[in-house]
Design a protein around this motif. Sequence first.
Motif, PDB file in Angstrom:
ATOM      1  N   LEU A  85       5.968  26.888  -5.227  1.00 21.14           N
ATOM      2  CA  LEU A  85       6.107  26.967  -3.773  1.00 21.14           C
ATOM      3  C   LEU A  85       4.773  26.963  -3.036  1.00 21.14           C
ATOM      4  CD1 LEU A  85       8.611  27.057  -2.017  1.00 21.14           C
ATOM      5  CD2 LEU A  85       8.371  29.542  -1.874  1.00 21.14           C
ATOM      6  N   GLU A  86       3.832  27.768  -3.507  1.00 20.33           N
ATOM      7  CA  GLU A  86       2.561  27.914  -2.782  1.00 20.33           C
ATOM      8  C   GLU A  86       1.769  26.604  -2.776  1.00 20.33           C
ATOM      9  OE1 GLU A  86      -1.295  30.903  -2.544  1.00 20.33           O
ATOM     10  OE2 GLU A  86       0.027  30.993  -4.289  1.00 20.33           O
ATOM     11  N   ILE A  87       1.661  25.973  -3.930  1.00 20.16           N
ATOM     12  CA  ILE A  87       0.873  24.732  -4.003  1.00 20.16           C
ATOM     13  C   ILE A  87       1.578  23.607  -3.245  1.00 20.16           C
ATOM     14  CG2 ILE A  87       1.834  24.047  -6.262  1.00 20.16           C
ATOM     15  CD1 ILE A  87      -1.775  23.385  -5.109  1.00 20.16           C
ATOM     16  N   ILE A  88       2.918  23.596  -3.266  1.00 19.43           N
ATOM     17  CA  ILE A  88       3.651  22.570  -2.524  1.00 19.43           C
ATOM     18  C   ILE A  88       3.447  22.736  -1.020  1.00 19.43           C
ATOM     19  CG2 ILE A  88       5.997  21.867  -1.858  1.00 19.43           C
ATOM     20  CD1 ILE A  88       6.760  22.073  -4.831  1.00 19.43           C
ATOM     21  N   GLY A  89       3.473  23.973  -0.549  1.00 18.18           N
ATOM     22  CA  GLY A  89       3.205  24.235   0.868  1.00 18.18           C
ATOM     23  C   GLY A  89       1.808  23.768   1.255  1.00 18.18           C
ATOM     24  N   PHE A  90       0.856  24.005   0.360  1.00 16.36           N
ATOM     25  CA  PHE A  90      -0.515  23.566   0.606  1.00 16.36           C
ATOM     26  C   PHE A  90      -0.597  22.042   0.660  1.00 16.36           C
ATOM     27  CE2 PHE A  90      -4.638  22.185  -1.086  1.00 16.36           C
ATOM     28  CZ  PHE A  90      -5.498  22.782  -0.181  1.00 16.36           C
ATOM     29  N   PHE A  91       0.075  21.371  -0.299  1.00 11.28           N
ATOM     30  CA  PHE A  91       0.086  19.899  -0.314  1.00 11.28           C
ATOM     31  C   PHE A  91       0.660  19.351   0.993  1.00 11.28           C
ATOM     32  CE2 PHE A  91       0.323  19.404  -5.245  1.00 11.28           C
ATOM     33  CZ  PHE A  91      -1.045  19.612  -5.316  1.00 11.28           C
ATOM     34  N   ARG A  92       1.720  19.986   1.487  1.00 13.54           N
ATOM     35  CA  ARG A  92       2.343  19.517   2.735  1.00 13.54           C
ATOM     36  C   ARG A  92       1.364  19.621   3.901  1.00 13.54           C
ATOM     37  NH1 ARG A  92       7.570  18.245   2.195  1.00 13.54           N
ATOM     38  NH2 ARG A  92       8.919  19.351   0.730  1.00 13.54           N
ATOM     39  N   ASP A  93       0.578  20.686   3.930  1.00 13.58           N
ATOM     40  CA  ASP A  93      -0.435  20.837   4.986  1.00 13.58           C
ATOM     41  C   ASP A  93      -1.475  19.719   4.908  1.00 13.58           C
ATOM     42  OD1 ASP A  93       0.764  23.086   5.981  1.00 13.58           O
ATOM     43  OD2 ASP A  93      -0.571  24.506   4.980  1.00 13.58           O
ATOM     44  N   ILE A  94      -1.885  19.384   3.694  1.00 13.52           N
ATOM     45  CA  ILE A  94      -2.904  18.337   3.498  1.00 13.52           C
ATOM     46  C   ILE A  94      -2.367  16.978   3.958  1.00 13.52           C
ATOM     47  CG2 ILE A  94      -4.233  17.051   1.779  1.00 13.52           C
ATOM     48  CD1 ILE A  94      -5.402  19.800   2.322  1.00 13.52           C
ATOM     49  N   ILE A  95      -1.154  16.623   3.528  1.00  7.05           N
ATOM     50  CA  ILE A  95      -0.640  15.294   3.872  1.00  7.05           C
ATOM     51  C   ILE A  95      -0.235  15.201   5.339  1.00  7.05           C
ATOM     52  CG2 ILE A  95       0.073  14.797   1.504  1.00  7.05           C
ATOM     53  CD1 ILE A  95       3.000  15.198   2.423  1.00  7.05           C
ATOM     54  N   SER A  96      -0.039  16.356   5.998  1.00  8.05           N
ATOM     55  CA  SER A  96       0.273  16.329   7.434  1.00  8.05           C
ATOM     56  C   SER A  96      -0.920  15.795   8.229  1.00  8.05           C
ATOM     57  CB  SER A  96       0.656  17.722   7.929  1.00  8.05           C
ATOM     58  OG  SER A  96      -0.481  18.576   7.983  1.00  8.05           O
ATOM     59  N   GLN A  97      -2.090  15.764   7.597  1.00  7.73           N
ATOM     60  CA  GLN A  97      -3.296  15.217   8.231  1.00  7.73           C
ATOM     61  C   GLN A  97      -3.438  13.711   7.975  1.00  7.73           C
ATOM     62  OE1 GLN A  97      -6.710  17.638   6.916  1.00  7.73           O
ATOM     63  NE2 GLN A  97      -5.267  19.287   6.479  1.00  7.73           N
ATOM     64  N   GLY A  98      -2.406  13.114   7.371  1.00  8.15           N
ATOM     65  CA  GLY A  98      -2.448  11.682   7.089  1.00  8.15           C
ATOM     66  C   GLY A  98      -3.114  11.330   5.773  1.00  8.15           C
ATOM     67  N   LYS A  99      -3.406  12.338   4.978  1.00 14.22           N
ATOM     68  CA  LYS A  99      -4.053  12.098   3.683  1.00 14.22           C
ATOM     69  C   LYS A  99      -3.008  11.758   2.618  1.00 14.22           C
ATOM     70  CE  LYS A  99      -7.728  15.429   4.801  1.00 14.22           C
ATOM     71  NZ  LYS A  99      -8.908  14.557   4.803  1.00 14.22           N
ATOM     72  N   VAL A 100      -3.489  11.214   1.501  1.00 15.95           N
ATOM     73  CA  VAL A 100      -2.615  10.887   0.371  1.00 15.95           C
ATOM     74  C   VAL A 100      -3.049  11.713  -0.839  1.00 15.95           C
ATOM     75  CG1 VAL A 100      -1.968   9.077  -1.290  1.00 15.95           C
ATOM     76  CG2 VAL A 100      -2.097   8.550   1.155  1.00 15.95           C
TER      77      VAL A 100
ATOM     78  N   GLY B 245       0.803  -1.222   0.000  1.00 15.36           N
ATOM     79  CA  GLY B 245       0.000   0.000   0.000  1.00 15.36           C
ATOM     80  C   GLY B 245       0.830   1.264   0.000  1.00 15.36           C
ATOM     81  N   VAL B 246       0.122   2.366   0.000  1.00 16.77           N
ATOM     82  CA  VAL B 246       0.753   3.693  -0.030  1.00 16.77           C
ATOM     83  C   VAL B 246       0.773   4.260   1.385  1.00 16.77           C
ATOM     84  CG1 VAL B 246       0.552   6.046  -0.935  1.00 16.77           C
ATOM     85  CG2 VAL B 246      -0.066   4.099  -2.389  1.00 16.77           C
ATOM     86  N   PRO B 247       1.924   4.748   1.855  1.00 13.78           N
ATOM     87  CA  PRO B 247       1.992   5.301   3.212  1.00 13.78           C
ATOM     88  C   PRO B 247       1.052   6.492   3.390  1.00 13.78           C
ATOM     89  CG  PRO B 247       4.198   4.964   2.311  1.00 13.78           C
ATOM     90  CD  PRO B 247       3.240   4.782   1.175  1.00 13.78           C
ATOM     91  N   ARG B 248       0.386   6.546   4.540  1.00 18.17           N
ATOM     92  CA  ARG B 248      -0.429   7.718   4.864  1.00 18.17           C
ATOM     93  C   ARG B 248       0.469   8.952   4.906  1.00 18.17           C
ATOM     94  NH1 ARG B 248      -5.358   5.892   7.223  1.00 18.17           N
ATOM     95  NH2 ARG B 248      -5.277   3.673   7.756  1.00 18.17           N
ATOM     96  N   GLY B 249      -0.113  10.076   4.579  1.00 22.18           N
ATOM     97  CA  GLY B 249       0.654  11.319   4.636  1.00 22.18           C
ATOM     98  C   GLY B 249       1.728  11.383   3.572  1.00 22.18           C
TER      99      GLY B 249
END
Length: 252
Positions: free
Chosen positions: A162-177, A26-30
């Motif tokens: 930069l902006e979208i990458i920062g946003f992606f990092r916030d999303i995956i910090s919640q354990g999402k993929v 499987g794919v790791p969470r976050g």
Amino acid sequence: MSQTGSNLLSLGLKDHDRLNKELGGGVPRGSIVLAEGDYGAGKSALSQRFTYGFCEEGHSVTFLSTELTVRGFIDQMHSLSYDMVDHLLDENVLFLHADFDTGGRLSDEGEGERKELLKRLMNAETMWDSDVIVIDTFDAILRNDPKFEALVRQNEERQAALEIIGFFRDIISQGKVIVLTVDPSTVDGEAIGPFRSIADVFLELEMVEVGNDVRRQISVKRFAGMGQQVGDTIGYSVRSGTGIVIESRSVA
């Protein structure tokens, strides 16, 4: 480093294909998954297989397509034996269509000019509520965002990302993929570079000529937080009525 199975989102379909096993369970969470390949390499089929497998395992998925309408999505999935009707009805999957022909708006948005697609994507809160968010194809979003294009023309690719990458990092910090598919031939290499760098799982989909045959393969360039051993090259095909079929394996 091996992680516990509970940290992995299973791709399911163990009785249907070997994809989950080939990718270590499987794919790791976050994590951010980048599936890159030229036109026809099978990016959409792989992202559809991921989506169906995640739904079958009880995970919620948002699928944003830059090409398919909801009818096209249902038909395409059905042709691969991935029946999404019940998952759509049960709201396990949220399907969105980014319709660039009518001004680049998401299918659930009102009329409006095609401006700063990435910003509007980030502001579409509902789409980020799911356990897994799939964007197929992400390069089309980048190419149709005037602000991103302008920064790339000024050789400010990293600033654009930069902006979208920062946003992606916030999303995956919640354990999402987050799963992104990209056709690298349509975007400047420097523009896609930052997304390659931040991807936790980087899969390169290739078509290789073997004699008179053209074979598809997944080259695993990076797989952070893998479970079991992951094949470095996974041969596969896309068959009507069956879906993704694993053909061969080579482990580094």
